[in-house]
Design an enzyme around this catalytic site. Structure first.
Site, mmCIF file in Angstrom:
data_model
loop_
_atom_site.group_PDB
_atom_site.id
_atom_site.type_symbol
_atom_site.label_atom_id
_atom_site.label_comp_id
_atom_site.label_asym_id
_atom_site.label_seq_id
_atom_site.Cartn_x
_atom_site.Cartn_y
_atom_site.Cartn_z
ATOM 1 N N GLU A 173 11.000 35.021 -56.802
ATOM 2 C CA GLU A 173 10.496 34.147 -57.839
ATOM 3 C C GLU A 173 9.651 34.913 -58.869
ATOM 4 O O GLU A 173 9.738 34.642 -60.068
ATOM 5 C CB GLU A 173 9.668 33.015 -57.221
ATOM 6 C CG GLU A 173 9.520 31.870 -58.190
ATOM 7 C CD GLU A 173 8.875 30.643 -57.541
ATOM 8 O OE1 GLU A 173 8.455 30.743 -56.376
ATOM 9 O OE2 GLU A 173 8.796 29.616 -58.224
ATOM 10 N N ASP A 174 8.864 35.865 -58.423
ATOM 11 C CA ASP A 174 7.852 36.446 -59.310
ATOM 12 C C ASP A 174 8.107 37.882 -59.757
ATOM 13 O O ASP A 174 7.352 38.421 -60.547
ATOM 14 C CB ASP A 174 6.467 36.421 -58.628
ATOM 15 C CG ASP A 174 6.019 35.011 -58.317
ATOM 16 O OD1 ASP A 174 6.579 34.079 -58.933
ATOM 17 O OD2 ASP A 174 5.131 34.853 -57.472
#
Ligand code: MN
Length: 488
Positions: free
Chosen positions: A75-76
């Site tokens: 996600e990051d």
């Protein structure tokens, strides 16, 4: 967990030295997160490493630990699921993907409409979204635990939001998985942010009580120890401290009457086997007077989440009221660590289905997990699942009822037809003239039960009545009703 399935009275052997795969995962995560900082100002990698440590403490399997280390990378960071699959295999990639999806689902519940149009119940969706591998939830819980522990670094409005969500979703989830230690920690941290004044007040009250009871308790502990020793029993005895949040909930149930809370002071006795549990119970009752209706046999009848113990509340010669909890080492271990403990024991077997995230030999009270896993697998293959048949015991204090069209509405236990109507829409709530439950005319005082199909009858000419306050249970419905009544 059935008694005979577990190794008895053995401490867990130390996990072998960190594997090459785990070391590699730490390297990759460190590299991927290297430019990022946490809200605390620390390097981001602190967080995945803390999650790793929690999962290790829970003695989860290697794939789960690796997925925990990598849980925020997709996600990051620029790391992809493909990268993870190549490096660590299908299973780790699947777990990371599950945790990522779970995060996205929570950010935008509407996304799930495409995933599971059969129901509008977001919680149900969440569970099914991850249900095919319960380890996803366990990683999520570890993630939430560390975030809760470090909540003070966030701005106050975010603190409150996360704390509320922790109290309403994650602590009950830990409870359903019988992860008692986790439930207590999550709930108490969250509660201290949700209602700091109340938290401080109750914490002091517990400490005060413990101080006052300490001397008497020592004496009782001594008397019981002497008797058990005389009877040549093997045992451990210790005090157990009531958690702040559970006291808060109990007081609410008993109209804030502290005099009705009997388990403020409790002693816990751990013995080697089930026979000794009942033996110890008998001996305690020969020493003190048991209170009527306060003997609970959760060994013969485990709680929904698999919890087992004998509970009894007694009155001593000096008129002290004390609760005893008697259990075996295995039961204790399971009460504290719950599902995570099941994983540990199942890891020993390493069956094929375990590797796929399926758990063998679940206690019957956790069989809903298997059902959830089956349902999720079917949905993934595009097969139809009858959600009505899916027994959901995830929230003991919630009931799931249905609209005639089959939409699921979850309400707190004790809810009435008007609560259901106001939940659908305040327009509907305000015009209720009657209710059909399971196809039959019923009245507005009838408590809703698990699985009821509820049809609300309305009329344009109907207006809300003050008398309806007696016919609503939820604060949501009360509030709506108050808004709709003419101001006096
Ligand atoms: Mn995280």
């Amino acid at each position: 967990m059935p008694e005979n399935k577990k190794p008895s009275n053995k401490k867990h052997p130390e996990r072998p030295v960190e594997s090459e795969r785990i070391k590699r995962a730490v390297e990759i995560a460190t590299e991927a997160h290297k430019a990022q900082l946490r809200k605390t100002g620390e390097p981001y990698i602190i967080h995945p490493l803390a999650v790793k440590k929690i999962l290790e403490e829970w003695q989860m399997d290697e794939d789960t630990i690796i997925a925990g280390i990598l849980h925020d990378t997709v996600e990051d960071t620029s790391l992809t699921l493909e990268d993870i699959k190549r490096e660590f295999g299908e299973s780790v990639a699947f777990l990371v993907d599950g945790v990522t999806k779970l995060g996205q689902v929570r950010k935008n519940m509407n996304d799930l409409d495409t995933y599971l149009p059969e129901t509008r119940d977001n919680f149900l969706r969440l569970m099914i979204a991850t249900g095919n591998d319960i380890r996803v939830l366990i990683i999520k819980l570890a993630d939430r635990l560390h975030n809760a522990r470090t909540l003070s670094a966030l701005p106050p409005d975010k603190q409150k939001k996360i704390a509320l969500e922790t109290l309403e979703i994650f602590a009950p989830l830990a409870d359903r998985l019988n992860m008692g230690r986790l439930r207590v920690e999550l709930a108490d941290i969250a509660f201290s942010y949700v209602d700091p004044k109340r938290y401080d007040y109750l914490k002091k009250l517990i400490e005060e009580n413990n101080k006052q009871a300490a001397k008497a308790l020592k004496q009782i502990e001594q008397e019981v120890s002497d008797l058990l020793t005389k009877e040549k029993m093997e045992f451990e005895i210790s005090g157990r401290i009531k958690s702040v949040y559970s006291l808060h909930k109990k007081l609410a149930k008993h109209n804030q009457n502290l005099g009705e809370i009997y388990d403020l002071t409790a002693l816990r006795i751990i013995v080697p086997d089930i026979t000794s549990c009942y033996l110890a119970l008998g001996l305690i009752h020969s020493l003190y007077t048991p209170m009527n209706g306060r003997i609970k046999d959760y060994i013969a009848k485990p709680k929904q989440n698999g919890y087992q113990s004998l509970h009894t509340t007694v009155i001593t010669k000096n008129k002290k009221i004390v609760e005893f909890q008697i259990r075996t080492r295995e039961m204790h271990e399971y009460a504290e660590r719950g599902l995570a403990a099941s994983f540990y024991y199942n890891e020993q077997k390493l069956t094929e289905s375990y590797k796929q995230g399926k758990i063998q030999h679940l206690p019957t009270n956790l069989l809903w997990i298997t059902e959830l896993q089956d349902a999720a697998a079917k949905l993934k293959e595009g097969k139809k699942v009858d959600l009505k048949k899916l027994r959901l015991n995830l929230f003991a204090d919630k009931i799931f009822v249905y609209t005639p069209k089959g939409d699921i509405i979850d309400l707190p236990k004790g809810s009435l037809p008007l609560d259901f109507a106001f939940r659908l829409h305040s327009e509907i709530g305000g015009h209720v003239v009657g209710v059909k439950i399971n196809g039959k005319m019923s009245n507005l005082n009838r408590k809703l039960e698990q699985g009821d199909i509820i049809e609300i009858l309305t009329s344009k000419n109907q207006t809300p009545k003050t008398s309806w306050f007696d016919k609503v249970f939820t604060s949501h419905a009360k509030q709506k009703l108050r808004q709709m009544l003419p101001k006096e």
